[in-house]
Design a protein around this motif. Structure first.
Motif, PDB file in Angstrom:
ATOM      1  N   ALA A  46      -6.753   5.640  -1.525  1.00  0.00           N
ATOM      2  CA  ALA A  46      -6.182   6.971  -1.324  1.00  0.00           C
ATOM      3  C   ALA A  46      -4.663   6.847  -1.187  1.00  0.00           C
ATOM      4  O   ALA A  46      -4.164   5.931  -0.516  1.00  0.00           O
ATOM      5  CB  ALA A  46      -6.770   7.619  -0.077  1.00  0.00           C
ATOM      6  N   THR A  47      -3.929   7.773  -1.807  1.00  0.00           N
ATOM      7  CA  THR A  47      -2.468   7.757  -1.728  1.00  0.00           C
ATOM      8  C   THR A  47      -1.891   9.050  -1.165  1.00  0.00           C
ATOM      9  O   THR A  47      -0.712   9.111  -0.848  1.00  0.00           O
ATOM     10  CB  THR A  47      -1.862   7.519  -3.127  1.00  0.00           C
ATOM     11  OG1 THR A  47      -2.357   8.519  -4.042  1.00  0.00           O
ATOM     12  CG2 THR A  47      -2.220   6.129  -3.640  1.00  0.00           C
ATOM     13  N   PHE A  48      -2.722  10.098  -1.028  1.00  0.00           N
ATOM     14  CA  PHE A  48      -2.260  11.343  -0.402  1.00  0.00           C
ATOM     15  C   PHE A  48      -3.465  12.126   0.107  1.00  0.00           C
ATOM     16  O   PHE A  48      -4.525  12.133  -0.532  1.00  0.00           O
ATOM     17  CB  PHE A  48      -1.461  12.210  -1.380  1.00  0.00           C
ATOM     18  CG  PHE A  48      -0.497  13.139  -0.695  1.00  0.00           C
ATOM     19  CD1 PHE A  48       0.818  12.762  -0.487  1.00  0.00           C
ATOM     20  CD2 PHE A  48      -0.904  14.375  -0.207  1.00  0.00           C
ATOM     21  CE1 PHE A  48       1.723  13.597   0.172  1.00  0.00           C
ATOM     22  CE2 PHE A  48      -0.022  15.222   0.447  1.00  0.00           C
ATOM     23  CZ  PHE A  48       1.297  14.832   0.639  1.00  0.00           C
ATOM     24  N   ALA A  80       0.831  -1.211   0.000  1.00  0.00           N
ATOM     25  CA  ALA A  80       0.000   0.000   0.000  1.00  0.00           C
ATOM     26  C   ALA A  80       0.862   1.256   0.000  1.00  0.00           C
ATOM     27  O   ALA A  80       2.054   1.219   0.303  1.00  0.00           O
ATOM     28  CB  ALA A  80      -0.924  -0.010   1.208  1.00  0.00           C
ATOM     29  N   VAL A  81       0.230   2.366  -0.352  1.00  0.00           N
ATOM     30  CA  VAL A  81       0.871   3.683  -0.271  1.00  0.00           C
ATOM     31  C   VAL A  81       0.233   4.416   0.906  1.00  0.00           C
ATOM     32  O   VAL A  81      -0.849   4.981   0.778  1.00  0.00           O
ATOM     33  CB  VAL A  81       0.688   4.483  -1.570  1.00  0.00           C
ATOM     34  CG1 VAL A  81       1.373   5.838  -1.464  1.00  0.00           C
ATOM     35  CG2 VAL A  81       1.229   3.701  -2.757  1.00  0.00           C
ATOM     36  N   PRO A  82       0.849   4.406   2.084  1.00  0.00           N
ATOM     37  CA  PRO A  82       0.226   5.039   3.258  1.00  0.00           C
ATOM     38  C   PRO A  82       0.189   6.558   3.121  1.00  0.00           C
ATOM     39  O   PRO A  82       1.021   7.167   2.445  1.00  0.00           O
ATOM     40  CB  PRO A  82       1.148   4.623   4.417  1.00  0.00           C
ATOM     41  CG  PRO A  82       1.998   3.520   3.874  1.00  0.00           C
ATOM     42  CD  PRO A  82       2.119   3.778   2.418  1.00  0.00           C
ATOM     43  N   CYS A  83      -0.757   7.163   3.790  1.00  0.00           N
ATOM     44  CA  CYS A  83      -0.858   8.624   3.801  1.00  0.00           C
ATOM     45  C   CYS A  83      -1.655   9.043   5.027  1.00  0.00           C
ATOM     46  O   CYS A  83      -2.492   8.288   5.523  1.00  0.00           O
ATOM     47  CB  CYS A  83      -1.531   9.155   2.539  1.00  0.00           C
ATOM     48  SG  CYS A  83      -3.138   8.425   2.160  1.00  0.00           S
ATOM     49  N   PHE A  84      -1.353  10.237   5.539  1.00  0.00           N
ATOM     50  CA  PHE A  84      -2.172  10.777   6.618  1.00  0.00           C
ATOM     51  C   PHE A  84      -2.069  12.295   6.650  1.00  0.00           C
ATOM     52  O   PHE A  84      -1.201  12.896   6.018  1.00  0.00           O
ATOM     53  CB  PHE A  84      -1.889  10.144   7.981  1.00  0.00           C
ATOM     54  CG  PHE A  84      -0.514  10.367   8.596  1.00  0.00           C
ATOM     55  CD1 PHE A  84       0.332  11.369   8.167  1.00  0.00           C
ATOM     56  CD2 PHE A  84      -0.085   9.571   9.655  1.00  0.00           C
ATOM     57  CE1 PHE A  84       1.570  11.578   8.755  1.00  0.00           C
ATOM     58  CE2 PHE A  84       1.156   9.768  10.245  1.00  0.00           C
ATOM     59  CZ  PHE A  84       1.977  10.781   9.780  1.00  0.00           C
ATOM     60  N   ALA A  85      -3.008  12.911   7.360  1.00  0.00           N
ATOM     61  CA  ALA A  85      -3.027  14.370   7.543  1.00  0.00           C
ATOM     62  C   ALA A  85      -3.565  14.654   8.936  1.00  0.00           C
ATOM     63  O   ALA A  85      -4.515  14.013   9.390  1.00  0.00           O
ATOM     64  CB  ALA A  85      -3.901  15.039   6.483  1.00  0.00           C
ATOM     65  N   LEU A  86      -2.947  15.615   9.605  1.00  0.00           N
ATOM     66  CA  LEU A  86      -3.290  15.934  10.993  1.00  0.00           C
ATOM     67  C   LEU A  86      -4.085  17.229  11.045  1.00  0.00           C
ATOM     68  O   LEU A  86      -3.762  18.192  10.342  1.00  0.00           O
ATOM     69  CB  LEU A  86      -1.997  16.078  11.805  1.00  0.00           C
ATOM     70  CG  LEU A  86      -2.099  16.240  13.316  1.00  0.00           C
ATOM     71  CD1 LEU A  86      -2.714  14.998  13.953  1.00  0.00           C
ATOM     72  CD2 LEU A  86      -0.725  16.509  13.907  1.00  0.00           C
ATOM     73  N   GLY A 101      -5.700  12.467  -2.990  1.00  0.00           N
ATOM     74  CA  GLY A 101      -5.052  11.903  -4.164  1.00  0.00           C
ATOM     75  C   GLY A 101      -5.295  10.406  -4.217  1.00  0.00           C
ATOM     76  O   GLY A 101      -5.217   9.715  -3.197  1.00  0.00           O
ATOM     77  N   MET A 102      -5.563   9.890  -5.398  1.00  0.00           N
ATOM     78  CA  MET A 102      -5.991   8.503  -5.529  1.00  0.00           C
ATOM     79  C   MET A 102      -5.000   7.685  -6.353  1.00  0.00           C
ATOM     80  O   MET A 102      -4.202   8.210  -7.135  1.00  0.00           O
ATOM     81  CB  MET A 102      -7.383   8.430  -6.175  1.00  0.00           C
ATOM     82  CG  MET A 102      -8.429   9.309  -5.511  1.00  0.00           C
ATOM     83  SD  MET A 102      -8.756   8.915  -3.772  1.00  0.00           S
ATOM     84  CE  MET A 102      -9.660   7.390  -3.940  1.00  0.00           C
ATOM     85  N   GLU A 103      -5.118   6.380  -6.177  1.00  0.00           N
ATOM     86  CA  GLU A 103      -4.255   5.432  -6.877  1.00  0.00           C
ATOM     87  C   GLU A 103      -4.515   5.460  -8.373  1.00  0.00           C
ATOM     88  O   GLU A 103      -3.625   5.143  -9.176  1.00  0.00           O
ATOM     89  CB  GLU A 103      -4.488   4.028  -6.313  1.00  0.00           C
ATOM     90  CG  GLU A 103      -3.416   3.030  -6.658  1.00  0.00           C
ATOM     91  CD  GLU A 103      -3.631   1.719  -5.925  1.00  0.00           C
ATOM     92  OE1 GLU A 103      -2.634   1.065  -5.598  1.00  0.00           O
ATOM     93  OE2 GLU A 103      -4.803   1.368  -5.668  1.00  0.00           O
ATOM     94  N   ASP A 104      -5.734   5.835  -8.790  1.00  0.00           N
ATOM     95  CA  ASP A 104      -6.082   5.839 -10.217  1.00  0.00           C
ATOM     96  C   ASP A 104      -5.705   7.146 -10.903  1.00  0.00           C
ATOM     97  O   ASP A 104      -6.175   7.422 -11.995  1.00  0.00           O
ATOM     98  CB  ASP A 104      -7.576   5.563 -10.399  1.00  0.00           C
ATOM     99  CG  ASP A 104      -8.457   6.674  -9.850  1.00  0.00           C
ATOM    100  OD1 ASP A 104      -7.908   7.621  -9.224  1.00  0.00           O
ATOM    101  OD2 ASP A 104      -9.685   6.612 -10.026  1.00  0.00           O
TER     102      ASP A 104
END
Length: 1128
Positions: free
Chosen positions: A882-884, A840-846, A898-901
């Motif tokens: 989701a990737t971002f 997977a491409v992890p992502c997070f936002a605080l 941001g998405m994988e597609d």
């Protein structure tokens, strides 16, 4: 509705109450939303009139307004549901479940399932959490006690639970006074007039020569007959009376009331548990933290009506109030713990100005940078830590031909002007200067001595007395006022005039722009002691009242924006320092201890949301905001003028004060002294000596003004240098001695290499969980904690405690933090569905207040409560994954995903809806960055392409592919990341092969630098918090620190400096995060799961030192679109 109209509603409420129109009273309370009648509410809850309860509440709040409101409605509906079950009325219970309680399912699906399962029980008390539920009467009583606490804690009910103090029959009294006045105006007033109607003005029909009666004592209008002694409405409880000495009412102020203490209330997660009377926590009177100011956040939505119950509240005022049910039980929200010992009292240095100081302001981010304006028109920028004056501008009109004839005539007579005010913009990328002659100058500032002319505005006729920065319509503007009695608002980027406010009858002395919730306004004060307030969208002032003592007054809010103060001096020499009650427009408290003066106006400032300071009687006087008596005085070792100019830095650890000898003394507390020590040992640089008359040419040609001449290459024999007064000269004009020194230093200089653990401070954070490679890493916005996301979808949170070893409580490599978990022991683990987390491409936002984190690891996006680690909701199941993730800077309900597609989805959390999909990339999205200044979103993808999207309509403005240097080929799915500089215009682009600088929105490439083959690919890079440095990590484990403006290597940290030797295991950083307020601290997330915090040694103070050419001496090249590639 104006304040007078609001007061009229209160008078009508009193009249209806006295006349016993009971149902009408409560209908007006509910429809106006001005007064919440707790006694009436209690009656309805006690009798179980649930429909009327919710109808009455609807006039004051909706279920989704905030977390307090949500829990109020949940408790009411839960009680209604339990009562139906208790009566064995299954049909009614099902109706309540579907109609009233299902709305909470989207937030907590498990809770809704558990509530539904109660239908299957013979007695719902068999549920363990409801086993203590008594009979209906006692249950309502317990719930009512909890509801009262929630209502009293809810900011939407603040100052709506009590009525103003009114004399009985106040409306009749006012009508009688009006009738008496009308009677006095009669040409032939009768002695005993007969008043038969109020529908038309009164006149006496027959002359009799009688004198008019007194307008106060003669009641011409009788009372209506009353049936009984219904208690007056004011019996519900008066407001606290305002001080008698300064009782002037400012009832028209637009601001919300200031926070006041109230009883404890739980607004924690909703649940099945029966309500109890236990006190949970108190709302803070004055929050103690204020990370990045409010200037950069969107307006609060507390008062707006919501269409859906779930979303994220905008975080404007730093109140612990969100519509999400976040538990705050582990936080301390009492009064600020600061003591007078935290105040900066020790004189640590004196800076020589050369002329009398008129105004000062510390940089909002780089807290040792001090901006100073003098009576001679000089503007200086000081780096306090090194005691160096790094920039100087004398008064000079940039374009005399564009000036008005009056200004030209004034300058022809005397080409001098005094500085009246200097001020930084909220992000520190601009500062403004107001002069005593017509002019305002706006400079752009890019760190160090990089200072450029930006705008020259002929703002007013005569003196420009004050200026401030503001964000009307979320666009940075400059507010000015002047001797011409006018307030004007200018676009800070174009100089276009946006608004003009006229109405003062004397010169306008000061301006104080502010916002409360979604209302933007400006306070202004004039030399005649008048205070006015203006709404940007309306013509004419909304307030017209007298300042205490009719003084020339300045107004200022506490740093958190919740408390308003003013300080000024009148013509008689009396000074007044007061706090205002914004809800009533009246003085709340008057501080004692100011002396009488013969000349000048007392200057003041606030700090730490707790203290007030004023320059008075040759010293600095300080007060606790909550105590009118003088707290202490500081003489700063003497030498201060009668009314010294004073200014705190943002954290309140440094205090600048002007002296009699045309200088500035810097006072510091313990934290301030430690801060200054970190820069004391900087390498001496001749180009930064205060006496030098020049600074460097702009490193990026786009930073400079169009009129400036900049060298085009190293081959130029004498590249021009831009002087602080905008005159250009070649290096041949500079003293040869200084030039020789610079050349010698340039030859001798080389980047600093750090190879040993003893050469820096590093700390591997403790971890008792399974070690997995660190995929994402971030500091909390306060800088007190670090959050990591591992490849196995588990989050880890390290917190630093405030103690004797770490008095600030901030993250540091000197103190070991705690790997924190809630008492429940649960982990924040992302949904992984059928995805292999390793792939997977992890992502997070605080969130901006650190209360929640949005995260994904190939599965659904999860929203976690940072205090409890509980999953609050999940959404957007893959595919695509989701990737971002990135929050919109003005609206936390809007998230760019941001998405994988390769698409980007603009998602509104509150209404659970994708607003639009952006398509422009060919491969997955790997980076997103918003610019609130340019109103754009920039995206980057694994296709090495950059796209610019307008945030107004989400149209694509432009796109460019990243240029590959030296014939290098990018990997098929190489991540490209983007991050904005503090100026929100220049863009850092990170790729495995290079670091690049771009200028938005056109995406002009300013500079590219390639990595060395020996280091392996670049794994990550980020700006330091002040955007002066770039931290770059590589696959060989090294970290390089670059000067941000030039991309010159300044320091190289090899893996041996922070990792133990292990030839069999290749370990390197995958991600870097920079501390939000400590410019020289960063943290690494490693492939072996380790998290390392790195800082320079105290003796060094920073990572390496830049070469001399970066400080203003020697030739400088223009960085074109294909800048030369010095390897990193």
């Amino acid at each position: 509705m104006s304040s007078l109209s609001r007061e009229l509603v209160f008078l009508i409420l009193q009249f209806l109450d006295e006349e016993k129109f009971k149902e009408t009273v409560h209908r007006l309370e509910q429809e106006s939303g001005f007064f919440f009648n707790m006694r009436y509410f209690e009656e309805m809850v006690t009798t179980g009139e649930w429909d009327e309860v919710e109808k009455y509440l609807s006039g004051f709040t909706k279920v989704d307004d905030n977390r307090y409101s949500m829990k109020i409605f949940f408790e009411i509906r839960k009680q209604k549901y339990l009562e139906a079950l208790d009566k064995r009325d299954r049909a009614k219970a099902v109706e309540i479940l579907v109609k009233d309680l299902k709305v909470f399912a989207a937030f907590n699906e498990d809770l809704f399932k558990e509530i539904t399962q109660l239908l299957t029980l013979e007695n719902f008390r068999d549920n363990e959490q409801l086993s203590k539920y008594g009979d209906t009467k006692s249950a309502r009583g317990v719930m009512l006690a909890e509801l009262k606490k929630l209502i009293e804690a809810n900011p939407l009910f603040r100052d709506k639970l009590q009525l103003p103090t009114l004399k009985n029959s106040r409306l009749r009294t006012l009508i009688n006074q009006s009738l008496n006045w009308q009677h006095q105006l009669c040409k032939n007033p009768r002695a005993n007039p007969d008043i038969k109607t109020l529908f038309v003005d009164h006149t006496c029909g027959q002359p009799n020569g009688a004198r008019a009666p007194s307008p106060v004592t003669n009641h011409l209008m009788g009372s209506m007959p009353k049936v009984g002694g219904f208690p007056p409405l004011s019996a519900h409880g008066p407001f606290q009376p305002t001080p008698a000495a300064l009782s002037t009412s400012l009832a028209g102020w637009m601001a919300n009331p200031s926070p006041v203490p109230h009883p404890s209330a739980s607004a924690g997660p909703i649940g099945l548990t029966a309500a109890t009377n236990s006190a949970i926590l108190k709302r803070p009177r004055t929050p103690t933290n204020n990370p990045a100011m409010d200037y950069q956040t969107a307006d609060s939505d507390h008062v707006l009506k919501r269409t859906r119950p779930f979303g994220i509240s905008d975080e404007v005022n730093n109140l612990p109030v969100s519509m999400l049910p976040v538990a705050y039980s582990s936080q301390s929200h009492g009064q600020s713990s600061y003591s007078s010992d935290d105040l900066p009292k020790t004189v640590v240095m004196t800076l020589s100005q050369g002329s009398t100081v008129k105004s000062m302001d510390f940089h909002p981010v780089q807290q040792i940078i001090l901006l100073v304006g003098t009576i001679m028109g000089d503007v200086m920028v000081w780096e306090v830590g090194s005691r160096e004056r790094i920039a100087l501008r004398n008064f000079r009109v940039w374009d005399l031909g564009a000036c008005s004839m009056p200004l030209q005539a004034s300058l022809a007579n005397e080409y001098t002007a005094s500085v009246n005010c200097v001020m930084w913009s909220p992000d520190g990328t601009f500062f403004g200067v107001a002069y005593s002659k017509h002019i305002v100058h706006i400079y752009s500032y890019h760190g160090g001595d990089d200072l450029q002319n930006h705008l020259e505005i002929e703002a007013h006729v005569g003196s420009v007395n004050d200026l401030a920065f503001s964000y009307p319509n979320k666009q940075l503007c400059v507010v000015t006022c002047g001797e011409d009695r006018i307030i004007k608002v200018w676009d800070a980027f174009t100089g276009a005039k946006q608004y003009t406010f006229e109405g003062h009858e004397a010169p306008v002395y000061s301006v104080c722009p502010h916002h409360k919730e979604n209302i933007q306004f400006i306070f202004s004060t004039a030399t005649d002691g008048k205070i006015k307030a203006w709404l940007y969208a309306m013509v004419g002032s909304r307030v017209d009242y007298d300042a205490p003592g009719h003084s020339s007054t300045k107004m200022a809010y506490s740093a958190d924006g919740t408390r308003l103060f003013s300080c000024g001096t009148n013509k008689e020499g009396d000074s007044f320092l007061v706090e205002w009650n914004e809800s009533e427009g009246a003085v709340k408290r008057t501080y004692l201890g100011l002396g009488k003066r013969s000349v000048g106006v007392v200057q003041f400032d606030t700090t730490k949301n707790r203290f007030l300071a004023a320059g008075d009687e040759f010293m600095i006087k300080l007060w606790d905001m909550d105590n009118i008596n003088l707290l202490t005085s500081i003489d700063a070792e003497g030498g201060l003028p009668a009314s010294p100019c004073i200014r705190f830095n943002k954290e309140g650890i440094l205090l600048a004060v002007s002296t009699n000898e045309n200088g500035i003394k810097i006072l510091a507390n313990g934290d301030g002294i430690r801060l200054l020590r970190t820069v004391e040992n900087r390498t001496f640089d001749a180009s930064r000596v205060a006496s030098a008359a020049f600074v460097k040419a702009p490193i990026m040609a786009t930073f400079g003004s169009p009129s400036e001449s900049v060298g085009t290459g190293i081959g130029d024999r004498a590249a021009p240098v831009v002087a602080m007064n905008n005159d250009s000269r070649s290096l041949a004009d500079v003293k040869p001695r200084i030039a020789d020194e610079v050349v010698d230093k340039s030859r001798a200089w080389k980047p600093t290499d750090i190879n040993e653990p003893s050469q820096c401070r590093s700390l591997r954070l403790p971890d008792n969980l399974s070690p997995m490679r660190v995929s994402r890493l971030i500091y909390t916005n306060t800088g007190f904690a670090i959050l990591a996301l591992a490849a196995n979808a588990v989050h880890k949170l390290w917190k630093w405690q405030k103690n004797d070893q770490n008095i600030t409580g901030k993250a540091t490599a000197s103190v070991v933090p705690q790997l924190w978990q809630p008492a429940s022991g649960i982990l924040m683990t992302n949904d992984i569905s059928d995805t292999n987390p390793e792939d997977a491409v992890p992502c997070f936002a605080l969130s901006k207040n650190d209360s929640y984190v949005m995260s994904a690891s190939g599965g659904k996006i999860s929203l976690f409560n940072m205090m409890t680690f509980k999953t609050m909701t999940t959404f957007m199941p893959p595919p695509p994954a989701a990737t971002f993730l990135a929050f919109h800077p003005q609206d936390n309900n809007i998230i760019a995903i941001g998405m994988e597609d390769s698409s980007i989805q603009i998602y509104n959390v509150r209404v659970d809806e994708v607003k639009t999909k952006l398509k422009g990339h060919q491969k997955r999205i790997t980076g997103l960055a918003f610019s609130h200044v340019l109103k754009v979103l920039i995206s980057s993808g694994a296709d090495s392409q950059l796209c610019v999207w307008s945030t107004d309509g989400w149209e694509k403005q432009t796109n460019k592919s990243l240029q590959m240097l030296g014939g290098r080929v990018s990997a098929p799915l190489a991540d490209t990341r983007v991050q904005f500089h503090l100026d929100q215009i220049h863009l850092l682009v990170v790729h495995e092969t290079q670091i690049a600088l771009y200028e938005a929105p056109k995406l002009d490439c300013l500079k590219q630098w390639m990595r060395r083959e020996a280091t392996g690919p670049i794994t990550y890079a980020t700006y330091s918090c002040d955007s002066q440095s770039i931290y770059v990590s590589f696959e060989d484990g090294s970290v390089h620190i670059l000067t941000a403006s030039t991309l010159r290597l300044r320091c190289r940290i090899n893996a041996t400096a922070y990792l133990p030797p292990n030839p069999s295991l290749k370990v390197f950083p995958l991600v870097i995060a920079a501390h939000p307020s400590e410019a020289n601290q960063f943290v690494l997330g490693l492939t072996d799961g380790g998290v390392h915090v790195l800082e320079p040694l105290d003796s060094e103070g920073r990572w390496g030192s830049p070469p001399p050419t970066e400080n203003g001496a020697g030739p400088s090249t223009t960085l074109g679109a294909t800048g030369s590639g010095q390897p990193l």
